[in-house]
Design a protein around this motif. Structure first.
Motif, mmCIF file in Angstrom:
data_model
loop_
_atom_site.group_PDB
_atom_site.id
_atom_site.type_symbol
_atom_site.label_atom_id
_atom_site.label_comp_id
_atom_site.label_asym_id
_atom_site.label_seq_id
_atom_site.Cartn_x
_atom_site.Cartn_y
_atom_site.Cartn_z
ATOM 1 N N GLU A 323 -12.160 -12.971 -4.739
ATOM 2 C CA GLU A 323 -11.760 -13.780 -5.889
ATOM 3 C C GLU A 323 -10.255 -14.036 -5.943
ATOM 4 O O GLU A 323 -9.789 -14.746 -6.834
ATOM 5 N N VAL A 324 -9.499 -13.457 -5.022
ATOM 6 C CA VAL A 324 -8.044 -13.491 -5.152
ATOM 7 C C VAL A 324 -7.417 -14.379 -4.087
ATOM 8 O O VAL A 324 -8.080 -14.832 -3.150
ATOM 9 N N THR A 325 -6.122 -14.614 -4.249
ATOM 10 C CA THR A 325 -5.350 -15.387 -3.284
ATOM 11 C C THR A 325 -4.468 -14.446 -2.466
ATOM 12 O O THR A 325 -4.375 -13.246 -2.754
ATOM 13 N N ALA A 326 -3.810 -15.013 -1.465
ATOM 14 C CA ALA A 326 -2.952 -14.192 -0.610
ATOM 15 C C ALA A 326 -1.804 -13.577 -1.399
ATOM 16 O O ALA A 326 -1.403 -12.435 -1.150
ATOM 17 N N TYR A 327 -1.272 -14.315 -2.368
ATOM 18 C CA TYR A 327 -0.139 -13.791 -3.131
ATOM 19 C C TYR A 327 -0.561 -12.673 -4.080
ATOM 20 O O TYR A 327 0.266 -11.854 -4.476
ATOM 21 N N ASP A 328 -1.839 -12.636 -4.445
ATOM 22 C CA ASP A 328 -2.324 -11.506 -5.240
ATOM 23 C C ASP A 328 -2.284 -10.215 -4.430
ATOM 24 O O ASP A 328 -2.205 -9.119 -4.998
ATOM 25 N N LEU A 329 -2.363 -10.343 -3.104
ATOM 26 C CA LEU A 329 -2.359 -9.161 -2.238
ATOM 27 C C LEU A 329 -0.962 -8.589 -2.022
ATOM 28 O O LEU A 329 -0.825 -7.501 -1.458
ATOM 29 N N ILE A 330 0.061 -9.311 -2.447
ATOM 30 C CA ILE A 330 1.430 -8.806 -2.296
ATOM 31 C C ILE A 330 1.686 -7.813 -3.426
ATOM 32 O O ILE A 330 2.058 -8.186 -4.541
ATOM 33 N N ILE A 331 1.473 -6.549 -3.140
ATOM 34 C CA ILE A 331 1.629 -5.476 -4.125
ATOM 35 C C ILE A 331 2.894 -4.695 -3.785
ATOM 36 O O ILE A 331 2.994 -4.113 -2.702
ATOM 37 N N PRO A 332 3.880 -4.678 -4.670
ATOM 38 C CA PRO A 332 5.125 -3.956 -4.369
ATOM 39 C C PRO A 332 4.874 -2.473 -4.125
ATOM 40 O O PRO A 332 4.042 -1.847 -4.783
ATOM 41 N N SER A 333 5.600 -1.938 -3.184
ATOM 42 C CA SER A 333 5.459 -0.524 -2.845
ATOM 43 C C SER A 333 6.047 0.354 -3.944
ATOM 44 O O SER A 333 6.980 -0.042 -4.650
ATOM 45 N N THR A 334 5.495 1.555 -4.081
ATOM 46 C CA THR A 334 5.998 2.487 -5.096
ATOM 47 C C THR A 334 7.399 2.965 -4.753
ATOM 48 O O THR A 334 8.281 3.020 -5.611
ATOM 49 N N SER A 335 7.624 3.300 -3.488
ATOM 50 C CA SER A 335 8.928 3.827 -3.074
ATOM 51 C C SER A 335 9.990 2.745 -3.001
ATOM 52 O O SER A 335 11.154 2.985 -3.308
ATOM 53 N N ASN A 336 9.587 1.536 -2.594
ATOM 54 C CA ASN A 336 10.531 0.429 -2.472
ATOM 55 C C ASN A 336 9.886 -0.841 -3.011
ATOM 56 O O ASN A 336 9.154 -1.526 -2.299
ATOM 57 N N PRO A 337 10.144 -1.164 -4.283
ATOM 58 C CA PRO A 337 9.490 -2.332 -4.891
ATOM 59 C C PRO A 337 9.806 -3.651 -4.200
ATOM 60 O O PRO A 337 9.117 -4.641 -4.431
ATOM 61 N N GLN A 338 10.835 -3.676 -3.354
ATOM 62 C CA GLN A 338 11.182 -4.909 -2.660
ATOM 63 C C GLN A 338 10.295 -5.151 -1.439
ATOM 64 O O GLN A 338 10.318 -6.242 -0.860
ATOM 65 N N SER A 339 9.519 -4.145 -1.030
ATOM 66 C CA SER A 339 8.649 -4.270 0.142
ATOM 67 C C SER A 339 7.190 -4.202 -0.287
ATOM 68 O O SER A 339 6.851 -3.502 -1.242
ATOM 69 N N PRO A 340 6.307 -4.919 0.421
ATOM 70 C CA PRO A 340 4.883 -4.887 0.061
ATOM 71 C C PRO A 340 4.225 -3.579 0.482
ATOM 72 O O PRO A 340 4.591 -2.981 1.499
ATOM 73 N N ASP A 341 3.264 -3.151 -0.311
ATOM 74 C CA ASP A 341 2.492 -1.947 0.001
ATOM 75 C C ASP A 341 1.333 -2.359 0.905
ATOM 76 O O ASP A 341 0.299 -2.848 0.443
ATOM 77 N N ILE A 342 1.519 -2.173 2.202
ATOM 78 C CA ILE A 342 0.531 -2.630 3.180
ATOM 79 C C ILE A 342 -0.680 -1.709 3.215
ATOM 80 O O ILE A 342 -1.820 -2.156 3.348
ATOM 81 N N SER A 343 -0.451 -0.426 3.068
ATOM 82 C CA SER A 343 -1.550 0.535 3.185
ATOM 83 C C SER A 343 -2.582 0.355 2.078
ATOM 84 O O SER A 343 -3.788 0.507 2.311
ATOM 85 N N ILE A 344 -2.134 0.013 0.878
ATOM 86 C CA ILE A 344 -3.083 -0.117 -0.228
ATOM 87 C C ILE A 344 -3.959 -1.356 -0.045
ATOM 88 O O ILE A 344 -5.147 -1.354 -0.394
ATOM 89 N N VAL A 345 -3.400 -2.426 0.538
ATOM 90 C CA VAL A 345 -4.201 -3.622 0.815
ATOM 91 C C VAL A 345 -5.218 -3.327 1.915
ATOM 92 O O VAL A 345 -6.360 -3.792 1.862
ATOM 93 N N HIS A 346 -4.797 -2.537 2.892
ATOM 94 C CA HIS A 346 -5.725 -2.137 3.956
ATOM 95 C C HIS A 346 -6.888 -1.339 3.368
ATOM 96 O O HIS A 346 -8.054 -1.525 3.755
ATOM 97 N N ALA A 347 -6.576 -0.455 2.418
ATOM 98 C CA ALA A 347 -7.624 0.338 1.767
ATOM 99 C C ALA A 347 -8.561 -0.550 0.948
ATOM 100 O O ALA A 347 -9.779 -0.315 0.899
ATOM 101 N N ILE A 348 -8.013 -1.575 0.311
ATOM 102 C CA ILE A 348 -8.851 -2.507 -0.458
ATOM 103 C C ILE A 348 -9.809 -3.245 0.467
ATOM 104 O O ILE A 348 -10.992 -3.417 0.157
ATOM 105 N N LEU A 349 -9.302 -3.678 1.622
ATOM 106 C CA LEU A 349 -10.158 -4.366 2.589
ATOM 107 C C LEU A 349 -11.279 -3.454 3.074
ATOM 108 O O LEU A 349 -12.430 -3.889 3.217
ATOM 109 N N ASP A 350 -10.960 -2.194 3.316
ATOM 110 C CA ASP A 350 -11.996 -1.243 3.741
ATOM 111 C C ASP A 350 -13.083 -1.115 2.679
ATOM 112 O O ASP A 350 -14.278 -1.038 2.999
ATOM 113 N N ASN A 351 -12.676 -1.094 1.417
ATOM 114 C CA ASN A 351 -13.664 -1.003 0.335
ATOM 115 C C ASN A 351 -14.501 -2.272 0.238
ATOM 116 O O ASN A 351 -15.688 -2.215 -0.099
#
Length: 557
Positions: A323-351
C-alpha cells in the motif's frame, strides 16, 4: 454549548495596585491571599456561603479591628475559580459553561459551599447544571473532560469524569442519522451546508482527539469492547489522534537537524502517545492504512520507542507493504536521523514475504501475486533512492536487491536504474564489484528504452554491454528473406577477450573507450567468434571485409 447565569448584581470587582476588591461603602474586614493575588473582601457574604472560611475565621483570635488574613494558595482553579465563588456569595452575575464548570465546582467543594452551610448553595446549582446541560450535550462533555485535566491534585474528579465519559461513549455508539448536535469535522471537501441524511461515520473522531491520552484510551477501549463499530472506524480515530499529537515526517526531519528541538520531555511525551496508539490498533487486517503504519515507524525511530513496539509495527507494516510508496520506505535511522534505516525496511520485506509461505486459495493467490509485483516495483524505486548513500557497501546493496524474489520483478528497468545510480555514486568500485552488481540484471527483462540507455552507459562493464547487444539483436529480429543471419551468443573465448578489453577500458576511463556493434553473420560464417574490441581494429576490418565478400558471393548464387 449551553450556559447558566447566576446572580443579578453588576460586577463591582476592581483592581487597584495589584489588589482585587469590591466597590462598597462598608470597610473590608477580610484579606484573602490566592497565589499572587490579594483580595480585600467582607466577612458577611462569604461566611454565609463558605464553610471553610467560617471555620478559619472561628479559629483566629482577632481582638483588633484589623482585617483577618487567610491564605488559600492551594484552592483548585486558582484566582479565577475563587473569584467565581466570591461573586456568587456577593450575588454578582456570573456565567457558567463547560469551560469553567470544573474549576468552579472544584473550588466550591474546596470552600465547602454545601447545602448544610446554606440552602441553594453553589455546589447544588453547579451539580444541577452538570446533570441537565453538560451531560446532555456533545461538545459540553468534551470541553468538561478537557478542562478537568488542567486541574491537578483534585481527587474528587471521578464524579465528573466517568459520567462525561459515559455520555460521550453513548453518543458515539448511536447511528449517525441520529446525530443532531454540533461537532467538529474539517475533512477536505466536506461541507455541512449540504443536505445530508446522516452525519459522517467518523463525525466524532476530531472532537475526541482533543482529549488527554488517558481519557482517549478509555473511550477507545470501551468502544472496542462493545464491538458495535467497525475496526476501520477505530483505526481512523487513532489516525486523527496521531496527526494531532505526534510530529509529522517533515517536523521529524526538521527537528533531526536541530538537536535543541529534541528535548527529553517532548520525546517522552511523544513516545508515550505512540506506544499507546500502537497498543490500540485493532488486529483486523486493514484497520489502519499501510502508510499510517510506516509513519508510526518513522516516529518510533525518532522518539526511541521500545523494541517490542517497533517489532509490532514491523510485523503490521509487512502485511500492508503493497500500500505504500518508495518514499514511505525512507525511515530515518535511530542513531543518525540523516541516514535511512535499511535494516528495518529489510525486516519489513521479510514479514511481507512470510505471507506467501502459508497455503491460500487460488483467488487469494492471484491477489498476492499482484501485491508482490507492486512491492517489487516499489522496492526497486526504494533502492534507487538509497543507492546514492556513500556509506552503503556494495555487499549490503546486493543483499538488499537480491532479497526480492524473481517473480516480483516482471521487468528489470527499476533494478537497472538502481544499479546505475549506485555505480555513479560509488566510482571507486573495482571491476569485480561492478560485475557482481550487473550480474543481477536480466537483460531479457529490460525494456527497449532501458536497453538503449544501458548500451550507451559507460559505467557498466563491457561484459554486460555485450550481453545487451546480443539481446538487442535477438529481439530486433535482424534478417531478410535472402540472407539468414545466424545470431550466436558470446562464448567463453569472447568473454575472455571482453574481460581483457574491459580492464584496458577501465584504465583509460569511461570516456576513452569505443564500442563496436558486432555485425550479423552469414550462413557460412563461423559460429564461434570473438567480439571486436578497441584493441583489435585491424582484425575487425578484415573480418568485416570477409563478411562482405561472402554476402556478395551468396547473392550471385
Amino acid at each position: 454549548m449551553k450556559y447558566m447565569k447566576l446572580g443579578i448584581k453588576p460586577d463591582t470587582f476592581y483592581t487597584e495596585e495589584a489588589i482585587r476588591s469590591v466597590l462598597s461603602d462598608v470597610p473590608t474586614d477580610l484579606i484573602i491571599h490566592v497565589n499572587n493575588t490579594k483580595y480585600l473582601l467582607h466577612k458577611f457574604p462569604l461566611l454565609l456561603k463558605c464553610g471553610l472560611i467560617q471555620h478559619l475565621c472561628t479559629n483566629i483570635d482577632n481582638e483588633t479591628d484589623q482585617p483577618i488574613p487567610i491564605a488559600l494558595h492551594d484552592i483548585p482553579g486558582g484566582e479565577e475559580a475563587f473569584e467565581l465563588c466570591a461573586k456568587f456569595c456577593y450575588g454578582i452575575g456570573i456565567n457558567l459553561s463547560a469551560h469553567n464548570f470544573v474549576a468552579a465546582i472544584s473550588a466550591a467543594k474546596f470552600l465547602r459551599m454545601t447545602e448544610s452551610v446554606a440552602k441553594g448553595n453553589f455546589i447544588a446549582k453547579l451539580e444541577l447544571f452538570f446533570e441537565s446541560c453538560i451531560l446532555q450535550g456533545w461538545k459540553d462533555s468534551i470541553a468538561t473532560l478537557q478542562s478537568i485535566w488542567k486541574l491537578s491534585g483534585w481527587s474528587d474528579d471521578h464524579r465528573i469524569v466517568q459520567p462525561c465519559l459515559d455520555s460521550v461513549i453513548r453518543k458515539i455508539l448511536i447511528h449517525p442519522s441520529q446525530v443532531i448536535w454540533s461537532y467538529t469535522y474539517t475533512r477536505p471537501g466536506y461541507t455541512k451546508k449540504k443536505q445530508r441524511k446522516a452525519a459522517p461515520k467518523d463525525w466524532w473522531t476530531e472532537d475526541v482527539s482533543d482529549l488527554d491520552l488517558d481519557l482517549f484510551r478509555s473511550i477507545i477501549s470501551t468502544i472496542r469492547s462493545t464491538k458495535k463499530l467497525p475496526a476501520a472506524l477505530i483505526g481512523e480515530a487513532l489516525h486523527v489522534y496521531a496527526c494531532k499529537h505526534l510530529p509529522s515526517p517533515l517536523e521529524i526531519q526538521g527537528q533531526a537537524q536541530c538537536s535543541s528541538a529534541r528535548t527529553d520531555d517532548t520525546l517522552n511525551k511523544h513516545r508515550k502517545v505512540l506506544e499507546a496508539i500502537v497498543s490500540m490498533i485493532p488486529s483486523a487486517p486493514g484497520s489502519v492504512s499501510g502508510r499510517f503504519l510506516f509513519r508510526l515507524l518513522k516516529i518510533a525511530n525518532y522518539v526511541g520507542a521500545s523494541s517490542s513496539v517497533k517489532a509490532e509495527l514491523v510485523r503490521r507494516s509487512g502485511r500492508q507493504m503493497d500500500e505504500v510508496t518508495a518514499y514511505d520506505l525512507i525511515i530515518p535511522s535511530t542513531s543518525n536521523p540523516q541516514s535511512p534505516d535499511i535494516s528495518i525496511v529489510h525486516a519489513i520485506l521479510d514479514n511481507f514475504l512470510l505471507q506467501f509461505r502459508r497455503p491460500m486459495p487460488p483467488e487469494e493467490t492471484e491477489r498476492m501475486i499482484m501485491s508482490m509485483t507492486k512491492v517489487g516495483r516499489t522496492y526497486d524505486s526504494y533502492l534507487q533512492i538509497i543507492a546514492s548513500e556513500s556509506s552503503l557497501p556494495v555487499s549490503k546493496f546486493i543483499e538488499l536487491a537480491e532479497s526480492v524474489p524473481e517473480m516480483a520483478r516482471e521487468e528489470h528497468d527499476g533494478l537497472y536504474q538502481a544499479i546505475d545510480t549506485y555505480l555513479k555514486g560509488h566510482p571507486e568500485l573495482s571491476k569485480t564489484e561492478k560485475k557482481r552488481l550487473c550480474r543481477m540484471i536480466d537483460c531479457q527483462k529490460l525494456s527497449l528504452e532501458a536497453r538503449s540507455n544501458a548500451i550507451a552507459n559507460d559505467h557498466l562493464p563491457l561484459r554486460t554491454i555485450v550481453q545487451l547487444l546480443f539481446v538487442e539483436q535477438e529481439k530486433s529480429g535482424v534478417g531478410s528473406s535472402k540472407v539468414a543471419h545466424v545470431i550466436t551468443p558470446p562464448n567463453e573465448v569472447s568473454y575472455a577477450t571482453v574481460d581483457r578489453d574491459d580492464t584496458r577500458r577501465s584504465r583509460r576511463g569511461p570516456e576513452g573507450g569505443h564500442r563496436y556493434k558486432e555485425p550479423a553473420l552469414g550462413p557460412g560464417a563461423e559460429k564461434t567468434r570473438m567480439v571486436p574490441s578497441p584493441s583489435e581494429p585491424k582484425m575487425a576490418k578484415e573480418r568485416k571485409k570477409k563478411d562482405q565478400e561472402f554476402g556478395a558471393k551468396y547473392k550471385r548464387k
